[in-house]
Design a protein around this motif. Structure first.
Motif, mmCIF file in Angstrom:
data_model
loop_
_atom_site.group_PDB
_atom_site.id
_atom_site.type_symbol
_atom_site.label_atom_id
_atom_site.label_comp_id
_atom_site.label_asym_id
_atom_site.label_seq_id
_atom_site.Cartn_x
_atom_site.Cartn_y
_atom_site.Cartn_z
ATOM 1 N N SER A 1 -1.298 11.524 0.834
ATOM 2 C CA SER A 1 -1.439 12.621 1.793
ATOM 3 C C SER A 1 -1.913 13.881 1.084
ATOM 4 O O SER A 1 -1.214 14.416 0.217
ATOM 5 C CB SER A 1 -0.088 12.886 2.484
ATOM 6 O OG SER A 1 -0.093 14.132 3.136
ATOM 7 N N TYR B 1 0.843 -1.206 0.000
ATOM 8 C CA TYR B 1 0.000 0.000 0.000
ATOM 9 C C TYR B 1 0.871 1.247 0.000
ATOM 10 O O TYR B 1 1.919 1.295 0.653
ATOM 11 C CB TYR B 1 -0.918 0.015 1.225
ATOM 12 C CG TYR B 1 -2.077 -0.940 1.124
ATOM 13 C CD1 TYR B 1 -3.331 -0.519 0.687
ATOM 14 C CD2 TYR B 1 -1.918 -2.276 1.454
ATOM 15 C CE1 TYR B 1 -4.388 -1.404 0.587
ATOM 16 C CE2 TYR B 1 -2.968 -3.175 1.352
ATOM 17 C CZ TYR B 1 -4.212 -2.728 0.918
ATOM 18 O OH TYR B 1 -5.250 -3.602 0.814
ATOM 19 N N LEU C 1 3.987 -0.990 3.868
ATOM 20 C CA LEU C 1 3.408 0.349 3.683
ATOM 21 C C LEU C 1 4.511 1.260 3.160
ATOM 22 O O LEU C 1 5.590 1.340 3.762
ATOM 23 C CB LEU C 1 2.855 0.878 5.007
ATOM 24 C CG LEU C 1 2.252 2.281 4.999
ATOM 25 C CD1 LEU C 1 1.085 2.378 4.036
ATOM 26 C CD2 LEU C 1 1.807 2.680 6.409
ATOM 27 N N LEU D 1 2.364 5.883 12.491
ATOM 28 C CA LEU D 1 3.494 5.199 11.874
ATOM 29 C C LEU D 1 4.497 4.739 12.921
ATOM 30 O O LEU D 1 5.096 3.660 12.807
ATOM 31 C CB LEU D 1 4.175 6.117 10.862
ATOM 32 C CG LEU D 1 3.334 6.507 9.637
ATOM 33 C CD1 LEU D 1 4.089 7.489 8.762
ATOM 34 C CD2 LEU D 1 2.949 5.265 8.836
ATOM 35 N N THR E 1 -5.111 6.509 2.994
ATOM 36 C CA THR E 1 -5.007 7.935 3.274
ATOM 37 C C THR E 1 -4.714 8.140 4.758
ATOM 38 O O THR E 1 -4.805 7.205 5.563
ATOM 39 C CB THR E 1 -6.311 8.663 2.916
ATOM 40 O OG1 THR E 1 -7.359 8.185 3.787
ATOM 41 C CG2 THR E 1 -6.696 8.407 1.461
ATOM 42 N N GLU E 2 -4.402 9.360 5.113
ATOM 43 C CA GLU E 2 -4.170 9.655 6.530
ATOM 44 C C GLU E 2 -5.427 9.399 7.350
ATOM 45 O O GLU E 2 -5.358 8.871 8.463
ATOM 46 C CB GLU E 2 -3.705 11.105 6.686
ATOM 47 C CG GLU E 2 -2.319 11.369 6.098
ATOM 48 C CD GLU E 2 -1.793 12.735 6.482
ATOM 49 O OE1 GLU E 2 -1.479 12.946 7.669
ATOM 50 O OE2 GLU E 2 -1.710 13.602 5.573
ATOM 51 N N THR F 1 -0.794 11.094 12.156
ATOM 52 C CA THR F 1 -0.258 10.130 11.193
ATOM 53 C C THR F 1 1.139 9.697 11.607
ATOM 54 O O THR F 1 1.486 8.512 11.534
ATOM 55 C CB THR F 1 -0.216 10.732 9.784
ATOM 56 O OG1 THR F 1 -1.535 11.134 9.411
ATOM 57 C CG2 THR F 1 0.305 9.729 8.769
ATOM 58 N N LEU G 1 -5.972 5.635 7.844
ATOM 59 C CA LEU G 1 -5.067 5.109 8.868
ATOM 60 C C LEU G 1 -5.575 5.451 10.263
ATOM 61 O O LEU G 1 -5.541 4.620 11.181
ATOM 62 C CB LEU G 1 -3.653 5.671 8.673
ATOM 63 C CG LEU G 1 -2.844 5.159 7.478
ATOM 64 C CD1 LEU G 1 -1.471 5.810 7.462
ATOM 65 C CD2 LEU G 1 -2.706 3.644 7.514
ATOM 66 N N VAL H 1 5.843 5.023 1.996
ATOM 67 C CA VAL H 1 5.693 6.475 2.099
ATOM 68 C C VAL H 1 6.610 7.083 1.047
ATOM 69 O O VAL H 1 7.820 7.181 1.247
ATOM 70 C CB VAL H 1 6.068 6.961 3.516
ATOM 71 C CG1 VAL H 1 6.032 8.482 3.583
ATOM 72 C CG2 VAL H 1 5.130 6.365 4.549
ATOM 73 N N LEU I 1 0.903 5.362 0.850
ATOM 74 C CA LEU I 1 0.215 6.383 1.639
ATOM 75 C C LEU I 1 -0.020 7.616 0.781
ATOM 76 O O LEU I 1 0.920 8.183 0.212
ATOM 77 C CB LEU I 1 1.045 6.761 2.866
ATOM 78 C CG LEU I 1 0.510 7.941 3.700
ATOM 79 C CD1 LEU I 1 -0.869 7.623 4.276
ATOM 80 C CD2 LEU I 1 1.487 8.304 4.807
ATOM 81 N N THR J 1 -4.048 0.038 8.977
ATOM 82 C CA THR J 1 -3.682 -0.553 7.693
ATOM 83 C C THR J 1 -4.585 -1.751 7.413
ATOM 84 O O THR J 1 -5.045 -2.414 8.338
ATOM 85 C CB THR J 1 -2.222 -1.018 7.696
ATOM 86 O OG1 THR J 1 -2.007 -1.900 8.805
ATOM 87 C CG2 THR J 1 -1.267 0.161 7.794
#
Length: 300
Positions: free
Chosen positions: A92, A88, A140, A156, A124-125, A152, A128, A142, A90, A133
């Motif tokens: 933002s 996935y 994941l 994480l 998305t934020e 966020t 999450l 970024v 992320l 997740t």
């Protein structure tokens, strides 16, 4: 489309667009064109009229053939589309607003991931925050997400603490909050537990991403490799696979501008034979020739 006119699309364009859309989740499609004025004359402009599907027999044929195939192989298409996503990215919104490079670097990463042989999802934020997740997420990513909310960052941090695999791409990732205020070094110390890569062109990024996927336990049973070098993934040829009735279904789409010669591997071993489902004929899978914008549907 309404604002894009191309009177000479390459052969295979429409067919490929339909198959790409379907295996990425498109459930239905409809086309129409308001092409004439009330008096029968071509509407808007002649350029738009001659760029329409109504006066391009090849395009119309590909559209009809593509839809016929998608209906005939509906079960296979659904199986390919519903393969659980293990990777996935992320997304933002604050980064999309504040960073001029974020979306470009996200797209570069997404393009490279398209040729790893596994489908890719997005979180998305907000998702999450509200849902965490997805249960099948093994990695994941970024991709130069420069601006994220404090919640966020906290998620994480907890995600890594609980054993989640995080890959950070780019030097500006997670540097600031949604208002552009930089985070303190202490806020980012947890990223020592994350993997890192630099932003690079998709063909260069692909091998590094594959290693990170393998290290994270992402399963890639079926791979599409170069015939000339079967240690190298065939960048430009998208490969999707699904298990159906005890056999593997493989969809290959050559998105590059040149013919390609590829081999299919299953569990690290070359596949010798396959069945071309479009023609229902046997195919030598150890050396597959695939034309630009050609789609193939195989059964191993």
């Amino acid at each position: 489309s309404v604002y894009y006119v191309n009177p000479e699309p390459p052969a295979g364009y429409m067919h490929t667009a339909l198959w790409l859309s379907a295996i990425h989740g498109l459930g239905a499609t409809k086309t129409w064109y308001w092409c004439r004025n009330a008096n029968g004359a071509p509407g808007r402009s002649q350029e738009e009229f001659y760029g329409s599907i109504l006066v391009q027999p090849r395009l119309l044929n590909e559209y009809g053939v593509g839809l016929t195939e998608l209906n005939a192989f509906g079960k296979e298409v659904v199986a390919l589309e519903r393969v659980p996503k293990q990777v996935y990215l992320l997304y933002s919104e604050p980064s999309a607003i504040q960073s001029v490079e974020y979306l470009d670097h996200q797209m570069i990463t997404y393009e490279a991931l398209q040729f790893t042989g596994v489908p890719v999802g997005f979180v998305t934020e907000n998702s999450l925050k509200n849902h965490g997740t997805p249960s099948d997420c093994k990695l994941l990513i970024v991709a130069d997400v420069s601006n994220v909310k404090k919640e966020t960052l906290d998620f994480l941090r907890d995600y890594i603490r609980k054993g989640g695999r995080l890959l950070v791409i780019g030097k500006e990732a997670l540097k600031s909050n949604e208002y552009g205020m930089p985070y303190h070094d202490a806020d980012l110390e947890f990223l020592a537990g994350a993997s890192r890569l630099d932003v690079a062109a998709p063909p260069v990024l692909l091998p590094s991403l594959e290693k990170k996927l393998d290290d994270s336990g992402v399963k890639r049973e079926i791979k599409c490799m170069e015939s000339s070098d079967n240690t190298r993934t065939a960048f430009g040829v998208m490969c999707r696979s699904a298990e159906m009735n005890g056999k593997h279904i493989v969809c290959l789409i050559n998105l590059s501008a040149v013919p390609r010669s590829v081999v299919i591997e299953q569990g690290g071993k070359k596949i010798g034979k396959a069945t071309d489902l479009f023609s229902n004929k046997p195919l030598k899978a150890s050396n597959i020739e695939i034309k630009p914008l050609q789609t193939m549907l195989l059964q191993l």
